[in-house]
Design an enzyme around this catalytic site. Structure first.
Site, PDB file in Angstrom:
ATOM      1  CG  HIS A 274      -2.055  -0.923   1.152  1.00  0.00           C
ATOM      2  ND1 HIS A 274      -3.045  -0.827   0.199  1.00  0.00           N
ATOM      3  CD2 HIS A 274      -2.384  -1.990   1.918  1.00  0.00           C
ATOM      4  CE1 HIS A 274      -3.929  -1.797   0.378  1.00  0.00           C
ATOM      5  NE2 HIS A 274      -3.547  -2.523   1.404  1.00  0.00           N
TER       6      HIS A 274
ATOM      7  CD  GLU B 278      -4.433  -8.638   4.094  1.00  0.00           C
ATOM      8  OE1 GLU B 278      -4.652  -7.515   4.589  1.00  0.00           O
ATOM      9  OE2 GLU B 278      -3.480  -8.873   3.336  1.00  0.00           O
TER      10      GLU B 278
ATOM     11  CG  ASP C  55      -7.949  -5.636   3.437  1.00  0.00           C
ATOM     12  OD1 ASP C  55      -8.855  -5.008   2.863  1.00  0.00           O
ATOM     13  OD2 ASP C  55      -6.749  -5.445   3.213  1.00  0.00           O
TER      14      ASP C  55
END
Length: 262
Positions: free
Chosen positions: A47, A145, A171
């Site tokens: 990310h 996740e 998530d």
């Protein structure tokens, strides 16, 4: 004898082990985490706004500082994993692992033949040049996740060579039909995280989690997680900047930052 791994040493020496997170190219961030007493720093290539060259330079800068390093990557693709390990990372966290096959692929990417598919090319001669020692120092974490990952957690934990499982609460909450802010408050998600932790530790592996704040880090430690990421450098800067402005204005303290639970 394995080459030195500050992460393995920290995990063997204490519980819990606290981490900071870096999402952008920075010199000061990792050093400030070090001077503040954090045990490890994670570099986010999934990310974050980081590339291989950025991570390599920051890892080199931390070579002589007393802090462990991990890198989160989006897939178990061997080449990117090999590059960050060649640059000196103590371990990798592979995002969105949902099966034993994906976990096994992540492990294979950190091992040389015949045990894996990693190509030999160390960039840091200070770590030594023995392939067996170089791969032994590496820790490999499957990031669970999603509800699919939760459903296969027993099979994931049975993968030979896996060091641990790192939970992504936001998530996980989304995949279970909740909002990311429900990750630590909704009982279904908390129960899922507790189940992952129990399964991981029962398998003799390290359980980790991305907390996102100091308060949630304390909650994670109370749940038994060992490897706990608290905040990113951007969160720490925002929190500190807001606190100083609040002090200057004499205003009430701001509410704690609950972002970054990924």
């Amino acid at each position: 004898m394995r080459a030195a791994s500050r992460l393995q040493d920290a995990l063997a020496a204490k519980t819990p082990v606290w981490g900071g997170w870096v999402v952008a190219p920075t010199i000061l961030g990792p050093e400030e985490f070090t001077s503040s007493g954090y045990d490890f720093v994670g570099f986010d290539v999934q990310h974050g706004y980081l590339g291989d060259a950025d991570v390599s330079l920051m890892l080199r800068r931390l070579e002589y500082l007393p802090i462990a390093t991990v890198v989160r990557l989006p897939t178990p693709e061997p080449a990117p994993i090999g590059r960050v390990l060649d640059a000196g990372a103590d371990g990798v966290i592979i995002a969105m692992v949902e099966s034993a096959g994906q976990a096994a692929a992540a492990v294979a990417a950190t091992r040389y033949a015949p045990s894996g598919v990693r190509s030999y090319g160390p960039l840091r001669t200070s770590m030594g040049t023995d392939p067996a020692a170089l791969q032994e120092r590496v820790s490999v974490f499957a990031m669970v996740e999603t509800a699919r990952g939760l459903a296969t957690i027993d099979e994931i934990c049975a993968v030979d060579g896996l060091s641990g499982v790192y939970v992504g609460p936001a998530d996980l909450a989304i995949s279970m039909g909740h909002g990311p802010a429900d990750a630590w408050t909704h009982h279904d998600v908390r129960d899922a995280m507790a189940r992952i932790h129990h399964t991981v530790t029962s398998a003799g592996l390290v359980s980790g989690v991305h907390a996102g704040t100091g308060t949630l880090g304390r909650t994670a430690a109370q749940l038994g997680f060992q490897m706990i990421t608290l905040v990113s450098e951007s969160q720490a800067l925002r929190h500190g900047a807001a606190a100083h402005l609040t002090e200057a204005r004499g205003a009430p303290a701001a509410a704690p930052d609950r972002q970054g639970q990924y």
